[in-house]
Enzyme design. Structure first.
Site, PDB file in Angstrom:
ATOM      1  N   GLY A 118       0.657  -1.344   0.030  1.00 55.88           N
ATOM      2  CA  GLY A 118      -0.051   0.103   0.006  1.00 55.88           C
ATOM      3  C   GLY A 118       0.979   1.301  -0.121  1.00 55.88           C
ATOM      4  O   GLY A 118       0.201   2.430   0.083  1.00 55.88           O
ATOM      5  N   LYS A 119       2.038   1.371  -0.218  1.00 56.27           N
ATOM      6  CA  LYS A 119       2.970   2.301  -0.147  1.00 56.27           C
ATOM      7  C   LYS A 119       2.463   3.466  -1.023  1.00 56.27           C
ATOM      8  O   LYS A 119       2.357   4.505  -0.755  1.00 56.27           O
ATOM      9  CB  LYS A 119       4.447   2.028   0.123  1.00 56.27           C
ATOM     10  CG  LYS A 119       4.879   0.850   0.937  1.00 56.27           C
ATOM     11  CD  LYS A 119       6.498   0.844   0.626  1.00 56.27           C
ATOM     12  CE  LYS A 119       6.810   0.068  -0.578  1.00 56.27           C
ATOM     13  NZ  LYS A 119       5.972  -1.272  -0.884  1.00 56.27           N
ATOM     14  N   GLU A 242      10.428   5.578  -4.918  1.00 53.72           N
ATOM     15  CA  GLU A 242      11.502   4.780  -5.460  1.00 53.72           C
ATOM     16  C   GLU A 242      12.698   5.786  -6.409  1.00 53.72           C
ATOM     17  O   GLU A 242      13.077   4.786  -7.312  1.00 53.72           O
ATOM     18  CB  GLU A 242      10.937   3.513  -6.331  1.00 53.72           C
ATOM     19  CG  GLU A 242      10.035   2.612  -5.336  1.00 53.72           C
ATOM     20  CD  GLU A 242      11.113   1.656  -4.774  1.00 53.72           C
ATOM     21  OE1 GLU A 242      12.311   1.653  -4.563  1.00 53.72           O
ATOM     22  OE2 GLU A 242      10.510   0.930  -4.008  1.00 53.72           O
TER      23      GLU A 242
END
Length: 320
Positions: A118-119, A242
């Site tokens: 869920g990030k 990321e």
């Protein structure tokens, strides 16, 4: 028949040979049209598929509160509070199940966890790409649903894993999100993102062409330029998704310093799978199946949380 040791072609044999020759010629002539028919059918199917997708996009609901230019936000970086967040994508099981955490103002908060926990969904909800099913997200006590999307997104800058670069000079890529930025502001963000010496060493400085999709730049340079572009907007909240996923060790170290510099002027939320990127964060939020399993500094989580310890061990093993 044979005549003087040679076979003579009779009338029937000659007719048969001519018929075969004509048939082969007709077949050869048909090859082109048949190939064109097959190619045309393939192109037609592709076109129909594209048309169906265009219709889907055309019929999508549009956001009615984004076609304005809000004023630049003022004031210090806000505290970001996520409270009992609930969300499920259409036709799927819930992704977030009562998620709650606080990102302190002017600090770096790193969100870690396994894939699918869920990030990135939280980032999408913070920017109101989707609306939450339950719970709330607040910036310094203000529920984001009370703000227009234009106003909210003016306060936020988002840098994704593969940040796009446009063919053209560095300067235009930097000014894309802040066309009115001054030369002094550009110089300041280049310093903060550790790109000032890099740009100074280029033959044409900021007028250097980056090539299509930034192919003239390394991965680390592209990502730091993406952060510089985001910082030029002077956001209150910086979301990094990321950004170090494909960087080598030296580029990752430079990126960590860049993030620390960025936190001087905004609240930073950072998603990372590579724990080496986030060990220096002010706090880590550990996601586990749509919930917050734990939070705290790297060393504390390493000592007390089995899941975090497993993630850390996996990262260390893959780094060897």
């Amino acid at each position: 028949m044979l005549w003087n040791g040679r076979r003579e072609t009779t009338g029937d044999d000659g007719n048969r040979a001519r018929a075969i020759s004509r048939g082969a010629s007709h077949l050869f002539n048909l090859g082109g049209p048949i190939l064109s028919l097959v190619s045309g059918t393939t192109a037609l199917q592709q076109g129909l598929g594209a048309l169906a997708r265009i219709e889907e996009v055309r019929e999508m609901e549009t956001e009615d509160d984004v076609d304005v230019t809000p004023a630049r936000p003022t004031g210090p970086p806000p505290e970001v509070v996520v409270e009992n967040l609930e969300f499920a994508y259409e036709g799927r099981t819930p992704t977030l199940k009562g998620t709650r955490f606080t990102a302190p103002a002017g600090a770096v908060t790193a969100i870690v966890g396994s894939s699918g926990s869920g990030k990135t969904t939280v980032f999408s909800l913070i920017q109101r790409f989707y609306d939450m099913d339950g719970g709330s997200i607040r910036l310094d006590g203000t529920d984001i649903r009370s703000l227009s999307r234009a106003d909210l997104r003016r306060r936020i800058a988002y840098v994704e894993q593969d940040s796009p670069m446009l063919a053209g000079p560095l300067r235009e890529n930097l000014l894309y999100s802040a066309p009115d930025a001054t030369d002094e502001a550009v110089a300041e963000v280049l310093r903060k993102t550790l790109l000032d010496e890099f740009v100074a060493g280029l033959p044409d400085g900021l007028d250097t062409e980056v090539g299509a999709r930034g192919l003239a730049l390394s991965g680390g340079e592209r990502q730091r330029l993406a952060i510089a572009r985001a910082l030029l907007r002077e956001p209150q909240v910086l979301l990094l998704d990321e950004v170090t996923a494909h960087l080598d060790g030296l580029s990752e170290l430079a990126m960590r310093k860049t993030v620390e510099q960025a936190a001087e002027n905004c609240t930073v939320l950072l998603i990372a799978h590579r724990l080496s990127t986030v060990t220096s964060a002010d706090q880590l939020i550990l996601f586990d199946d749509g919930r917050v399993g734990d939070h705290g500094p790297h060393r504390e989580l390493l000592e007390r949380n089995d899941l975090y310890r497993e993630l850390a061990a996996t990262q260390l093993a893959s780094a060897r």
